[in-house]
Enzyme design. Structure first.
Site, short mmCIF file in Angstrom:
data_model
loop_
_atom_site.label_atom_id
_atom_site.label_comp_id
_atom_site.label_asym_id
_atom_site.label_seq_id
_atom_site.Cartn_x
_atom_site.Cartn_y
_atom_site.Cartn_z
N GLU A 30 85.80 39.21 -18.12
CA GLU A 30 87.03 38.79 -17.79
C GLU A 30 88.19 39.88 -18.59
OE1 GLU A 30 87.37 37.59 -14.81
OE2 GLU A 30 86.14 35.88 -15.51
N ASP A 33 88.56 44.74 -16.94
CA ASP A 33 88.49 45.83 -16.08
C ASP A 33 89.77 46.57 -16.26
OD1 ASP A 33 90.27 43.99 -15.12
OD2 ASP A 33 89.89 44.10 -13.10
N ASP A 173 88.61 42.98 -8.47
CA ASP A 173 88.63 42.38 -7.48
C ASP A 173 88.25 43.07 -6.29
OD1 ASP A 173 89.06 40.20 -9.22
OD2 ASP A 173 91.10 39.92 -8.42
#
Length: 384
Positions: A30, A33, A173
């Site tokens: 988390e 990225d 995402d």
């Protein structure tokens, strides 16, 4: 949902096709990225579906079955980042994709008519916005015969969210929505966008992954996300690396000693350790030790709660309650400040753990959460 029929009723003619793109849930990794690190999302069965027709007059018409609002009519050549449609509202996401495609030199100036409907919960940290972006990008790629591959579509969709909408998200995402495959988690290197499809058949192991949507809405555009990104970038600058991905886990203690700002130290500790947790989960899954990832998930939640400080009371309640009720492991997932948690349970424990979570929320006076299984599903595709 009959999106094609709704399109015909709305616009008075038939769409050229129907496309879909899923939301995602992130298993581990988390905020890594945008630090060019590693993530491991999987696509959900919940999708954004778009019926789309190509136009030739430069007009872009957008409509959502999920929003009580009239058709938004724009001109492709007048789309401007952070303009009226770049400062909130669902239409910013598909409009941003058209802008990003055109800005990158792709010929989409003829415009399009788009009608969308989505089953991805909004504000739940499950990437409803990325699903809107990717389904729009895939449809226009097909209709305008642009020849972009899936990572290329994901990068343009990310640019739409970064530059047009104004949310400085990483690429996870959009890559998950564009590239995931059924029955697998997506191991993504966010530096070079290389991917590996990792088998993730929980049912074969007698397990289930629950998503608990706390119904606490989160907004990544409110500044807290951007503040943490800026803090990570400052940490990388002080440590003399381009991104925190370049700090080896074995050298984390020495790196932390170089940081005098307590907040930046916390951010760096989370990013470097969460990259390491992705590696741990990959190793365990490759070895067939699926249950052993549970404690790694829980450890990841503690890092998100204490170091990154993006959890909330409801998310912490899910994790503590689920683990006390016999879950193998759990953590919040997504951008934080609300949204969802994931809970890994034995299949036989899914119902009693769910019941215990619902009772805990009721006792605390919280809105009842929505609980459903995360089934690793296929990425974006043309439906008709």
């Amino acid at each position: 949902m009959d999106v094609a029929g709704q399109f015909a009723e709305l616009y008075g003619y038939d769409a050229d096709g129907v496309w879909s793109a899923p939301g995602r849930v992130n298993l581990i990794g988390e905020y890594t990225d945008f630090n060019e690190g590693f993530v491991m999302p999987l696509a959900l069965p919940h999708t954004a579906v778009a019926a789309v027709a190509r136009r030739t007059d430069g007009v872009l018409r957008l409509h959502s079955a999920d929003i009580d609002a009239p058709v938004a009519e724009l001109r492709v050549d007048e789309l401007t980042p952070l303009s009226k449609y770049g400062q909130g509202g669902w239409a910013a996401y598909p409009a941003g994709v058209v802008w990003a495609l055109r800005d990158a030199g792709h010929e989409v100036s003829g415009g399009a008519d788009i009608h969308l409907a989505s089953t991805v919960p909004t504000g739940a940290g499950l990437s409803s916005s990325a699903a809107l972006e990717v389904v729009t990008a895939l449809a226009l790629n097909d209709l305008y015969e642009l020849g972009l591959d899936r990572p290329g579509l994901a990068v343009l969709a990310q640019r739409a969210e970064n530059a047009f909408v104004g949310v400085p998200c990483g690429v996870m995402d959009q890559m998950a929505s564009a590239c995931a495959t059924e029955g697998h988690a997506l191991h993504l290197d966010c530096r070079d966008l290389t991917t590996r499809q990792v088998p993730f058949d929980l049912a074969a192991h007698g397990l289930r992954l629950l998503v608990v949507d706390t119904r606490v809405k989160h907004e990544l555009g409110d500044g807290a996300y951007a503040e943490r990104r800026a803090g990570c970038e400052e940490g990388a600058r002080v440590l003399g690396v381009s991104h925190l991905r370049d700090v080896p886990y074995a050298e984390l203690p020495a790196a932390l000693e170089k940081l005098t700002d307590e907040k930046i130290r916390r951010y760096v500790r989370h990013i470097v350790s969460d990259d390491h947790r992705v590696e741990q989960v990959i190793g365990l899954l490759d070895a067939g030790e699926v249950r052993a990832i549970g404690p790694v998930l829980t450890e990841g939640h503690a890092s998100l709660r204490d170091d990154l400080r993006i959890s909330c009371e409801e998310l912490d309640l899910v994790v503590s309650t689920a683990n006390a009720a016999g879950a193998i492991g759990s953590r919040m997932t997504g951008g934080g400040f609300g949204g969802s948690a994931i809970v890994l349970v034995e299949e036989v424990d899914a119902e009693p753990v769910t019941k215990t979570i619902l009772e805990a929320f009721a006792s605390a006076g919280f809105t009842a959460p929505r609980v459903f299984p995360a089934v690793p599903s296929t990425g974006a595709r043309r439906e008709s």
